[in-house]
Design a protein around this motif. Structure first.
Motif, PDB file in Angstrom:
ATOM      1  N   LEU A   8      26.421   6.895  -3.346  1.00  0.00           N
ATOM      2  CA  LEU A   8      26.996   7.737  -2.298  1.00  0.00           C
ATOM      3  C   LEU A   8      28.516   7.796  -2.407  1.00  0.00           C
ATOM      4  CD1 LEU A   8      26.468   9.452   0.204  1.00  0.00           C
ATOM      5  CD2 LEU A   8      26.644   7.376   1.558  1.00  0.00           C
ATOM      6  N   ILE A   9      29.158   6.643  -2.561  1.00  0.00           N
ATOM      7  CA  ILE A   9      30.612   6.608  -2.700  1.00  0.00           C
ATOM      8  C   ILE A   9      31.030   7.328  -3.982  1.00  0.00           C
ATOM      9  CG2 ILE A   9      32.607   5.081  -3.049  1.00  0.00           C
ATOM     10  CD1 ILE A   9      31.555   5.144  -0.174  1.00  0.00           C
ATOM     11  N   GLY A  10      30.281   7.113  -5.071  1.00  0.00           N
ATOM     12  CA  GLY A  10      30.574   7.793  -6.328  1.00  0.00           C
ATOM     13  C   GLY A  10      30.448   9.295  -6.209  1.00  0.00           C
ATOM     14  N   GLY A  59      38.722   3.184   1.742  1.00  0.00           N
ATOM     15  CA  GLY A  59      39.414   2.601   0.597  1.00  0.00           C
ATOM     16  C   GLY A  59      38.620   2.732  -0.688  1.00  0.00           C
ATOM     17  N   ASP A  60      37.293   2.542  -0.584  1.00  0.00           N
ATOM     18  CA  ASP A  60      36.429   2.705  -1.756  1.00  0.00           C
ATOM     19  C   ASP A  60      36.425   4.145  -2.252  1.00  0.00           C
ATOM     20  OD1 ASP A  60      35.762   0.034  -1.647  1.00  0.00           O
ATOM     21  OD2 ASP A  60      33.852   0.364  -0.616  1.00  0.00           O
ATOM     22  N   ILE A  61      36.388   5.093  -1.327  1.00  0.00           N
ATOM     23  CA  ILE A  61      36.405   6.502  -1.706  1.00  0.00           C
ATOM     24  C   ILE A  61      37.736   6.870  -2.352  1.00  0.00           C
ATOM     25  CG2 ILE A  61      36.404   8.874  -0.806  1.00  0.00           C
ATOM     26  CD1 ILE A  61      34.319   7.927   1.254  1.00  0.00           C
ATOM     27  N   LEU A  62      38.848   6.412  -1.764  1.00  0.00           N
ATOM     28  CA  LEU A  62      40.161   6.702  -2.338  1.00  0.00           C
ATOM     29  C   LEU A  62      40.309   6.089  -3.726  1.00  0.00           C
ATOM     30  CD1 LEU A  62      42.552   6.299   0.719  1.00  0.00           C
ATOM     31  CD2 LEU A  62      41.930   8.394  -0.470  1.00  0.00           C
ATOM     32  N   THR A  63      39.883   4.846  -3.876  1.00  0.00           N
ATOM     33  CA  THR A  63      39.957   4.183  -5.173  1.00  0.00           C
ATOM     34  C   THR A  63      39.115   4.924  -6.199  1.00  0.00           C
ATOM     35  OG1 THR A  63      40.307   2.033  -4.129  1.00  0.00           O
ATOM     36  CG2 THR A  63      39.532   2.016  -6.401  1.00  0.00           C
ATOM     37  N   GLY A  64      37.897   5.286  -5.826  1.00  0.00           N
ATOM     38  CA  GLY A  64      37.021   6.032  -6.729  1.00  0.00           C
ATOM     39  C   GLY A  64      37.572   7.395  -7.079  1.00  0.00           C
ATOM     40  N   ALA A  65      38.138   8.083  -6.092  1.00  0.00           N
ATOM     41  CA  ALA A  65      38.681   9.419  -6.334  1.00  0.00           C
ATOM     42  C   ALA A  65      39.901   9.372  -7.248  1.00  0.00           C
ATOM     43  CB  ALA A  65      39.041  10.091  -5.009  1.00  0.00           C
ATOM     44  N   ILE A  66      40.747   8.383  -7.056  1.00  0.00           N
ATOM     45  CA  ILE A  66      41.924   8.253  -7.920  1.00  0.00           C
ATOM     46  C   ILE A  66      41.499   7.889  -9.337  1.00  0.00           C
ATOM     47  CG2 ILE A  66      44.011   6.889  -8.345  1.00  0.00           C
ATOM     48  CD1 ILE A  66      44.317   6.802  -5.230  1.00  0.00           C
ATOM     49  N   GLY A  67      40.565   6.963  -9.463  1.00  0.00           N
ATOM     50  CA  GLY A  67      40.057   6.603 -10.790  1.00  0.00           C
ATOM     51  C   GLY A  67      39.346   7.760 -11.461  1.00  0.00           C
ATOM     52  N   ALA A  68      38.538   8.488 -10.706  1.00  0.00           N
ATOM     53  CA  ALA A  68      37.829   9.640 -11.261  1.00  0.00           C
ATOM     54  C   ALA A  68      38.802  10.755 -11.632  1.00  0.00           C
ATOM     55  CB  ALA A  68      36.794  10.154 -10.261  1.00  0.00           C
ATOM     56  N   SER A  69      39.869  10.928 -10.850  1.00  0.00           N
ATOM     57  CA  SER A  69      40.886  11.923 -11.186  1.00  0.00           C
ATOM     58  C   SER A  69      41.560  11.571 -12.502  1.00  0.00           C
ATOM     59  CB  SER A  69      41.938  12.023 -10.079  1.00  0.00           C
ATOM     60  OG  SER A  69      41.368  12.527  -8.896  1.00  0.00           O
TER      61      SER A  69
END
Length: 80
Positions: A8-10, A59-69
C-alpha cells in the motif's frame, strides 16, 4: 500485515513519484514496484545522510516517494 502495508505504501509512493516526475510513470504495477524499491533506497539514503523524516505513514510515504523519484530520474536518463 507487513506485506500489505509495504504494498500500500509502495503504491502510494510510486504513484506520487510518477506525478512528481513528468513522464516518469511506468504504469500502476511498475509504479508500485518502484515505490517499494524507492522506500528501500530512500531509507538507505536518508540513513547514510543522517536525515530523519517524520515517523509513521506520512514519513514512510515521503521516504518512498523521494526514493522512487530518484529511481525514476535515473531510469529516465537511460530511457532517452
Amino acid at each position: 500485515m507487513s506485506l500489505l502495508y509495504s504494498l500500500l505504501i509502495g503504491a502510494i509512493a510510486g504513484w506520487l513519484a510518477g506525478k512528481l516526475m513528468k513522464g516518469g510513470g511506468f504504469g500502476v504495477l511498475l509504479n508500485i514496484v518502484i515505490g517499494i524499491i524507492g522506500g528501500i533506497v530512500g531509507n538507505w539514503l536518508f540513513a547514510t545522510l543522517g536525515i530523519s523524516l517524520m515517523r509513521g505513514v506520512i514519513g514512510d510515504i515521503l521516504t518512498g516517494a523521494i526514493g522512487a523519484s530518484a529511481i525514476l530520474f535515473i531510469a529516465g536518463l537511460f530511457k532517452k
